[in-house]
Motif scaffolding. Structure first.
Motif, PDB file in Angstrom:
ATOM      1  N   ARG A 130     -19.581  51.361  25.911  1.00  0.00           N
ATOM      2  CA  ARG A 130     -18.195  51.568  25.494  1.00  0.00           C
ATOM      3  C   ARG A 130     -17.359  52.097  26.661  1.00  0.00           C
ATOM      4  O   ARG A 130     -17.878  52.532  27.695  1.00  0.00           O
ATOM      5  N   GLN A 131     -16.043  52.084  26.488  1.00  0.00           N
ATOM      6  CA  GLN A 131     -15.147  52.543  27.552  1.00  0.00           C
ATOM      7  C   GLN A 131     -15.367  54.012  27.907  1.00  0.00           C
ATOM      8  O   GLN A 131     -15.127  54.427  29.047  1.00  0.00           O
ATOM      9  N   ASN A 132     -15.866  54.802  26.947  1.00  0.00           N
ATOM     10  CA  ASN A 132     -16.126  56.219  27.214  1.00  0.00           C
ATOM     11  C   ASN A 132     -17.499  56.457  27.836  1.00  0.00           C
ATOM     12  O   ASN A 132     -17.916  57.605  28.024  1.00  0.00           O
ATOM     13  N   GLY A 133     -18.205  55.364  28.121  1.00  0.00           N
ATOM     14  CA  GLY A 133     -19.507  55.486  28.775  1.00  0.00           C
ATOM     15  C   GLY A 133     -20.689  55.548  27.838  1.00  0.00           C
ATOM     16  O   GLY A 133     -21.834  55.559  28.299  1.00  0.00           O
ATOM     17  N   GLU A 134     -20.450  55.589  26.539  1.00  0.00           N
ATOM     18  CA  GLU A 134     -21.547  55.668  25.577  1.00  0.00           C
ATOM     19  C   GLU A 134     -22.209  54.293  25.395  1.00  0.00           C
ATOM     20  O   GLU A 134     -21.541  53.255  25.410  1.00  0.00           O
ATOM     21  N   ALA A 135     -23.513  54.315  25.203  1.00  0.00           N
ATOM     22  CA  ALA A 135     -24.246  53.085  24.908  1.00  0.00           C
ATOM     23  C   ALA A 135     -24.119  52.763  23.422  1.00  0.00           C
ATOM     24  O   ALA A 135     -24.103  53.663  22.576  1.00  0.00           O
ATOM     25  N   ALA A 136     -24.018  51.495  23.087  1.00  0.00           N
ATOM     26  CA  ALA A 136     -23.863  51.076  21.688  1.00  0.00           C
ATOM     27  C   ALA A 136     -24.462  49.692  21.507  1.00  0.00           C
ATOM     28  O   ALA A 136     -24.826  49.016  22.479  1.00  0.00           O
ATOM     29  N   GLN A 137     -24.602  49.283  20.234  1.00  0.00           N
ATOM     30  CA  GLN A 137     -25.028  47.934  19.907  1.00  0.00           C
ATOM     31  C   GLN A 137     -23.930  47.234  19.129  1.00  0.00           C
ATOM     32  O   GLN A 137     -23.322  47.822  18.226  1.00  0.00           O
ATOM     33  N   SER A 138     -23.684  45.995  19.471  1.00  0.00           N
ATOM     34  CA  SER A 138     -22.593  45.232  18.877  1.00  0.00           C
ATOM     35  C   SER A 138     -23.073  44.342  17.754  1.00  0.00           C
ATOM     36  O   SER A 138     -24.213  43.871  17.757  1.00  0.00           O
ATOM     37  N   LYS A 139     -22.191  44.101  16.791  1.00  0.00           N
ATOM     38  CA  LYS A 139     -22.423  43.028  15.831  1.00  0.00           C
ATOM     39  C   LYS A 139     -22.497  41.712  16.597  1.00  0.00           C
ATOM     40  O   LYS A 139     -21.725  41.480  17.532  1.00  0.00           O
ATOM     41  N   THR A 140     -23.400  40.833  16.205  1.00  0.00           N
ATOM     42  CA  THR A 140     -23.476  39.514  16.815  1.00  0.00           C
ATOM     43  C   THR A 140     -23.017  38.465  15.823  1.00  0.00           C
ATOM     44  O   THR A 140     -23.343  38.518  14.634  1.00  0.00           O
ATOM     45  N   VAL A 141     -22.248  37.512  16.306  1.00  0.00           N
ATOM     46  CA  VAL A 141     -21.650  36.479  15.466  1.00  0.00           C
ATOM     47  C   VAL A 141     -21.711  35.148  16.215  1.00  0.00           C
ATOM     48  O   VAL A 141     -22.015  35.087  17.402  1.00  0.00           O
ATOM     49  N   GLY A 142     -21.389  34.081  15.503  1.00  0.00           N
ATOM     50  CA  GLY A 142     -21.218  32.789  16.148  1.00  0.00           C
ATOM     51  C   GLY A 142     -22.449  32.243  16.826  1.00  0.00           C
ATOM     52  O   GLY A 142     -22.352  31.583  17.863  1.00  0.00           O
ATOM     53  N   LEU A 143     -23.621  32.488  16.254  1.00  0.00           N
ATOM     54  CA  LEU A 143     -24.869  32.020  16.860  1.00  0.00           C
ATOM     55  C   LEU A 143     -25.039  30.518  16.632  1.00  0.00           C
ATOM     56  O   LEU A 143     -24.991  30.035  15.505  1.00  0.00           O
ATOM     57  N   VAL A 144     -25.252  29.780  17.740  1.00  0.00           N
ATOM     58  CA  VAL A 144     -25.490  28.334  17.651  1.00  0.00           C
ATOM     59  C   VAL A 144     -26.647  27.969  18.575  1.00  0.00           C
ATOM     60  O   VAL A 144     -26.982  28.702  19.506  1.00  0.00           O
ATOM     61  N   ASP A 145     -27.252  26.821  18.307  1.00  0.00           N
ATOM     62  CA  ASP A 145     -28.243  26.276  19.219  1.00  0.00           C
ATOM     63  C   ASP A 145     -27.551  25.390  20.242  1.00  0.00           C
ATOM     64  O   ASP A 145     -26.539  24.758  19.957  1.00  0.00           O
ATOM     65  N   ALA A 146     -28.109  25.360  21.450  1.00  0.00           N
ATOM     66  CA  ALA A 146     -27.564  24.548  22.530  1.00  0.00           C
ATOM     67  C   ALA A 146     -28.704  23.774  23.189  1.00  0.00           C
ATOM     68  O   ALA A 146     -29.875  24.151  23.068  1.00  0.00           O
ATOM     69  N   PRO A 147     -28.395  22.681  23.892  1.00  0.00           N
ATOM     70  CA  PRO A 147     -29.448  21.906  24.553  1.00  0.00           C
ATOM     71  C   PRO A 147     -30.274  22.764  25.507  1.00  0.00           C
ATOM     72  O   PRO A 147     -29.784  23.735  26.089  1.00  0.00           O
ATOM     73  N   GLY A 148     -31.547  22.384  25.659  1.00  0.00           N
ATOM     74  CA  GLY A 148     -32.425  23.119  26.560  1.00  0.00           C
ATOM     75  C   GLY A 148     -33.057  24.335  25.934  1.00  0.00           C
ATOM     76  O   GLY A 148     -33.408  25.292  26.636  1.00  0.00           O
ATOM     77  N   ASN A 149     -33.195  24.329  24.593  1.00  0.00           N
ATOM     78  CA  ASN A 149     -33.785  25.473  23.885  1.00  0.00           C
ATOM     79  C   ASN A 149     -33.045  26.773  24.166  1.00  0.00           C
ATOM     80  O   ASN A 149     -33.640  27.826  24.386  1.00  0.00           O
ATOM     81  N   ARG A 150     -31.730  26.672  24.160  1.00  0.00           N
ATOM     82  CA  ARG A 150     -30.897  27.855  24.336  1.00  0.00           C
ATOM     83  C   ARG A 150     -30.181  28.197  23.037  1.00  0.00           C
ATOM     84  O   ARG A 150     -29.889  27.339  22.222  1.00  0.00           O
ATOM     85  N   PHE A 151     -29.918  29.477  22.865  1.00  0.00           N
ATOM     86  CA  PHE A 151     -29.051  29.963  21.800  1.00  0.00           C
ATOM     87  C   PHE A 151     -27.856  30.641  22.466  1.00  0.00           C
ATOM     88  O   PHE A 151     -28.001  31.331  23.484  1.00  0.00           O
ATOM     89  N   VAL A 152     -26.677  30.453  21.885  1.00  0.00           N
ATOM     90  CA  VAL A 152     -25.462  31.075  22.397  1.00  0.00           C
ATOM     91  C   VAL A 152     -24.821  31.848  21.246  1.00  0.00           C
ATOM     92  O   VAL A 152     -24.751  31.354  20.126  1.00  0.00           O
ATOM     93  N   PHE A 153     -24.354  33.062  21.536  1.00  0.00           N
ATOM     94  CA  PHE A 153     -23.750  33.883  20.486  1.00  0.00           C
ATOM     95  C   PHE A 153     -22.736  34.834  21.099  1.00  0.00           C
ATOM     96  O   PHE A 153     -22.676  35.020  22.320  1.00  0.00           O
TER      97      PHE A 153
END
Length: 392
Positions: free
Chosen positions: A141-164
């Protein structure tokens, strides 16, 4: 002639179909009861109901390469593998506290799930549902704290890749899965994306990953053929100077339409469908519609665009001609339209109406209803033809 197809059979041996393939089968989510309907698109019939899938209030489905197994992503973090031929659950894991969809890899080996809580993506073996990779969506975060984000928009892509996308972090990640070589491991590449990406899509050729931004008017695009260029902004300020309306339901970008060299895009907070020229992603038109669009989907022949809407004007579907970009029909399938799905070759579209407890089947040629199926609070409709389509 409108045909009613509401009978639910108790088992595959009683369907009257005998041996059958999965090509004209599909699953309908019954969101309030944690159940699925296995349906036959040719006969407009319900083959069976599968129960015990937990919270399906925002559920989606992907399919194995042979289209026999569906992988159901539940809002309660459940990942459930169902067999369409036996109409049964063959595996289930609770992999997080709150999940929001998933994807299957190009080779069918991996199933990835996008999570709100604790935030990140988990990847499973599609045969066993054993955990293969755990990718926390960590950021600072901007204040320097570590955090975990919600993940959205997950799709499969060529080459056995996932993009999110990371909603809280404003980033897009590419996850490269192992190719089977000894000691190969998942690899993550990160990109800045803009403010609050909320959903995304990948173009049919697998080249462009595009994320909608809730925090600003505009979209972020990543060229997966040339990632060194990073993320670029497209359709900037498309709503600038116009009064934005309250957003009752976020549009689903996976329902975007690409037709005749143009992208048809739901506008966030506006009663419009945006039209972009895909050669340079410039805005070429704004089509006024009756409400805030959620799904903007093309029939397989790309001749017509079907649009569903957010509350409170969510009892209709409008059909747009892709060449003239004019509305040619307003349909009334029922109360609270949630999802649309075209049959594999596009002769029909199935439309779920949650509060009318039914699915209405329309001819895409005549735009008239041809069948109705009873369902308990239906939402998502997913046909097995998705098994062979990138990004779905």
């Amino acid at each position: 002639m409108l045909v009613s197809g509401c009978q639910v059979f108790s088992g595959s041996e009683e369907t009257g179909h005998g041996l059958m393939g999965t090509g004209d089968l599909g699953l309908i989510i019954e969101r309030a009861t944690g159940s699925l309907l296995v349906v036959n698109t040719t006969s407009h019939s319900v083959i069976n109901r599968i129960e015990g899938l937990g919270d399906l209030s925002h559920a989606s489905v992907v399919y194995s390469r042979d289209a026999r197994y569906g992988f159901v992503f539940g809002r309660d973090g459940g990942l459930t593998k169902v067999d369409l031929l036996t109409q049964s659950i063959v595996g289930r894991v609770i992999q997080s506290g709150n999940s929001i969809g998933g994807a299957i890899s190009q080779d069918g080996r991996y199933v990835a799930v996008s999570n709100y809580e604790p935030g990140g993506v988990k990847v499973f073996d599609s045969k066993t549902l054993e955990l293969v990779a755990d990718i926390p969506a960590t950021y600072t975060r901007q204040n320097g704290e570590a955090a975990q984000s919600k993940t959205v928009g997950l799709v499969d892509a060529p080459g056995n890749r996932f993009v999110f996308s990371l909603f809280d972090a404003g980033e897009i990640w590419i996850l490269d899965m192992p190719d089977g070589a000894e000691n190969s491991k998942p690899e993550v590449t990160r990109f800045d994306a803009g403010k609050a990406p909320y959903d995304s899509m990948i173009t049919p050729d697998g080249r462009f990953y595009i994320a909608g931004l809730f925090g600003e008017d505009g979209l972020s695009m990543l060229d997966l053929w040339d990632t060194d260029a990073g993320v670029t902004e497209i359709l900037p300020n498309y709503g600038k100077g116009e009064q934005q309306l309250p957003v009752y339901k976020m549009p689903h970008l996976e329902g975007w339409t690409v037709a005749d060299g143009r992208a048809f895009v739901p506008a966030v907070g506006h009663h419009q469908v945006l039209v972009a020229d895909m050669n340079d992603w410039s805005l070429v038109d704004k089509i006024p519609v009756q409400g805030q669009p959620v799904f903007v989907m093309a029939s397989p022949d790309n001749r017509r665009i079907w649009v569903s809407f957010a509350h409170p004007k969510n009892d209709v579907v409008q059909v747009i001609d892709s060449q003239t970009r004019k509305i040619i029909r307003t349909l009334e399938p029922g109360k609270a339209v949630l999802h649309m799905e075209f049959t594999p070759r596009g002769e029909e579209v199935w439309v779920s109406s949650r509060d009318s407890n039914r699915v209405t089947v329309y001819s895409t040629h005549t735009l008239e209803p041809v069948a109705e199926l009873e369902a308990q609070k239906p939402s998502g409709i997913f046909f097995t033809s998705r098994a062979h389509v990138l990004g779905l």
